[in-house]
Scaffold this active site. Structure first.
Site, mmCIF file in Angstrom:
data_model
loop_
_atom_site.group_PDB
_atom_site.id
_atom_site.type_symbol
_atom_site.label_atom_id
_atom_site.label_comp_id
_atom_site.label_asym_id
_atom_site.label_seq_id
_atom_site.Cartn_x
_atom_site.Cartn_y
_atom_site.Cartn_z
ATOM 1 N N ARG A 137 0.863 -1.168 0.000
ATOM 2 C CA ARG A 137 0.000 0.000 0.000
ATOM 3 C C ARG A 137 0.908 1.229 0.000
ATOM 4 O O ARG A 137 2.027 1.183 0.503
ATOM 5 C CB ARG A 137 -0.892 0.012 1.239
ATOM 6 C CG ARG A 137 -1.820 -1.199 1.367
ATOM 7 C CD ARG A 137 -2.636 -1.095 2.652
ATOM 8 N NE ARG A 137 -3.585 -2.208 2.789
ATOM 9 C CZ ARG A 137 -3.341 -3.337 3.465
ATOM 10 N NH1 ARG A 137 -2.162 -3.500 4.056
ATOM 11 N NH2 ARG A 137 -4.251 -4.289 3.536
ATOM 12 N N LYS A 159 -2.081 -2.352 8.042
ATOM 13 C CA LYS A 159 -3.218 -1.843 8.797
ATOM 14 C C LYS A 159 -3.275 -2.482 10.180
ATOM 15 O O LYS A 159 -3.000 -3.662 10.340
ATOM 16 C CB LYS A 159 -4.518 -2.127 8.033
ATOM 17 C CG LYS A 159 -4.663 -1.332 6.746
ATOM 18 C CD LYS A 159 -5.997 -1.627 6.070
ATOM 19 C CE LYS A 159 -6.179 -0.797 4.814
ATOM 20 N NZ LYS A 159 -7.468 -1.068 4.137
ATOM 21 N N HIS A 220 -2.090 2.045 -6.481
ATOM 22 C CA HIS A 220 -3.033 0.949 -6.235
ATOM 23 C C HIS A 220 -3.053 -0.031 -7.401
ATOM 24 O O HIS A 220 -3.195 -1.246 -7.208
ATOM 25 C CB HIS A 220 -4.431 1.526 -6.012
ATOM 26 C CG HIS A 220 -5.460 0.488 -5.679
ATOM 27 N ND1 HIS A 220 -5.386 -0.307 -4.550
ATOM 28 C CD2 HIS A 220 -6.591 0.100 -6.328
ATOM 29 C CE1 HIS A 220 -6.418 -1.133 -4.518
ATOM 30 N NE2 HIS A 220 -7.161 -0.905 -5.585
ATOM 31 N N ARG A 223 -0.142 -2.323 -7.049
ATOM 32 C CA ARG A 223 -0.425 -3.338 -6.024
ATOM 33 C C ARG A 223 -1.316 -4.433 -6.611
ATOM 34 O O ARG A 223 -1.102 -5.620 -6.358
ATOM 35 C CB ARG A 223 -1.101 -2.662 -4.826
ATOM 36 C CG ARG A 223 -1.567 -3.597 -3.712
ATOM 37 C CD ARG A 223 -1.984 -2.749 -2.517
ATOM 38 N NE ARG A 223 -2.909 -3.424 -1.633
ATOM 39 C CZ ARG A 223 -2.573 -4.225 -0.631
ATOM 40 N NH1 ARG A 223 -1.297 -4.485 -0.403
ATOM 41 N NH2 ARG A 223 -3.483 -4.774 0.150
ATOM 42 N N HIS A 246 -4.001 -8.895 3.790
ATOM 43 C CA HIS A 246 -5.449 -8.917 3.935
ATOM 44 C C HIS A 246 -5.856 -9.748 5.144
ATOM 45 O O HIS A 246 -5.204 -10.744 5.474
ATOM 46 C CB HIS A 246 -6.096 -9.512 2.688
ATOM 47 C CG HIS A 246 -6.103 -8.578 1.517
ATOM 48 N ND1 HIS A 246 -6.305 -8.995 0.220
ATOM 49 C CD2 HIS A 246 -5.926 -7.230 1.452
ATOM 50 C CE1 HIS A 246 -6.255 -7.951 -0.594
ATOM 51 N NE2 HIS A 246 -6.031 -6.878 0.125
ATOM 52 N N TYR A 255 -8.805 -7.798 -5.441
ATOM 53 C CA TYR A 255 -7.565 -7.425 -6.107
ATOM 54 C C TYR A 255 -7.096 -8.408 -7.168
ATOM 55 O O TYR A 255 -6.180 -8.125 -7.919
ATOM 56 C CB TYR A 255 -6.433 -7.286 -5.073
ATOM 57 C CG TYR A 255 -6.581 -6.081 -4.193
ATOM 58 C CD1 TYR A 255 -6.029 -4.863 -4.560
ATOM 59 C CD2 TYR A 255 -7.260 -6.157 -2.993
ATOM 60 C CE1 TYR A 255 -6.166 -3.746 -3.747
ATOM 61 C CE2 TYR A 255 -7.399 -5.050 -2.176
ATOM 62 C CZ TYR A 255 -6.853 -3.849 -2.556
ATOM 63 O OH TYR A 255 -6.992 -2.748 -1.753
#
Length: 277
Positions: A137, A159, A220, A223, A246, A255
């Site tokens: 990211r 994240k 993005h 990615r 994820h 994705y």
């Protein structure tokens, strides 16, 4: 192993026709979804168990109505029940509901990525390669530190401050060493006057580079290209999900485009940069 299971499928169909006395049409309703499932799924042994991961197949049929999906999954479970009568125990993975993504970000082709990199300076080239090689990211790239880098892998903080390790490759390692030697960053890979680059600075660098070859591109998309190229070259969707950071396979479905002829391979034989000499 798949070849053996296709032979077992023939035995199952013979059982339905000759023992259960099902009609030819009914037998076909079992044959078609099970054969496609075997073709599109991953079958392997792990800790002495036979694992059948139908995640790719489950995503593939996710746009169909619930009745059709349930009928196909019921055929698969009937086949596995038949195998149990032969003392072949199979652990089924990925049969749960998977929501089909409405839209997919368009990946960039490998050729276009290489074309953009051809005349790029080392900094722009490294920014693009780090995203494309590791599926980062843009926020993860901005926070990437010197201490996160090793010859074998990079450690990424994603994240929720969750960390993951992603295998490195020779192409990126060589450019990283050169860039660090020439720019002497103190803490972060990309910084100026001891301040890390902002997310917007890194985004602009990617946009600017691809604009030179007439393409509107975003980090993005790079990615997504990482995930798509891995999947199309045989990497397992579970592994891709972990590499992307994820929390679930549902997110990975957004994705990745699915290739119906995927074979099981490892990361270092899947990614184009790992095969590039």
């Amino acid at each position: 192993m798949k070849e053996d299971f296709f032979k077992l499928l023939e035995q199952f169909l013979n059982y339905l026709e000759n023992i259960k006395k099902y009609s030819a049409l009914t037998v076909k309703t079992y044959h078609t979804p099970i054969a496609r499932m075997l073709d599109q799924s991953e079958l392997y042994e792990e800790d002495g168990k036979i694992i059948l991961d139908i995640t790719k197949y489950r995503i593939k049929i996710s746009r169909q109505n619930n009745k059709t999906i349930n009928k196909k999954l019921s055929s698969v479970r009937s086949f596995l029940s038949f195998l149990e009568t032969k003392n072949i125990i199979v652990t089924l993975v990925g049969a749960n509901s998977v929501k089909a993504p409405q839209t997919l970000p368009k990946p960039l082709s490998t050729d276009k990525i290489y074309e953009a990199l051809e005349d790029a300076d080392d900094e722009h080239k490294l920014i693009v390669l780090l995203i494309y090689s590791f599926g980062l990211r843009i926020s993860e790239l901005a926070n990437l530190k010197l201490k996160d880098i090793s010859d074998s892998h990079i450690t990424v903080t994603g994240k929720g401050d969750k960390q993951r390790q992603i295998p490195s490759n020779k192409t990126v390692n060589e450019l990283l060493r050169k860039y660090i030697r020439q720019n002497s960053p103190k803490e972060f890979i990309f910084e100026k006057d001891s301040k890390k680059y902002t997310i917007r600075q890194l985004q602009y660098a990617v946009e600017k580079l691809f604009k030179k070859i007439g393409i509107k591109a975003t980090p993005h998309q790079l990615r997504h290209s990482f995930a798509t190229d891995l999947l199309n070259n045989g990497a397992r969707i579970n592994d891709i999900s972990e590499l992307l950071g994820h929390s679930s396979l549902k997110a990975t479905g957004i994705y990745t485009k699915l290739n119906t002829n995927i074979k099981l391979k490892q990361y270092n034989t899947s990614h184009p940069l790992s095969k590039k000499k």
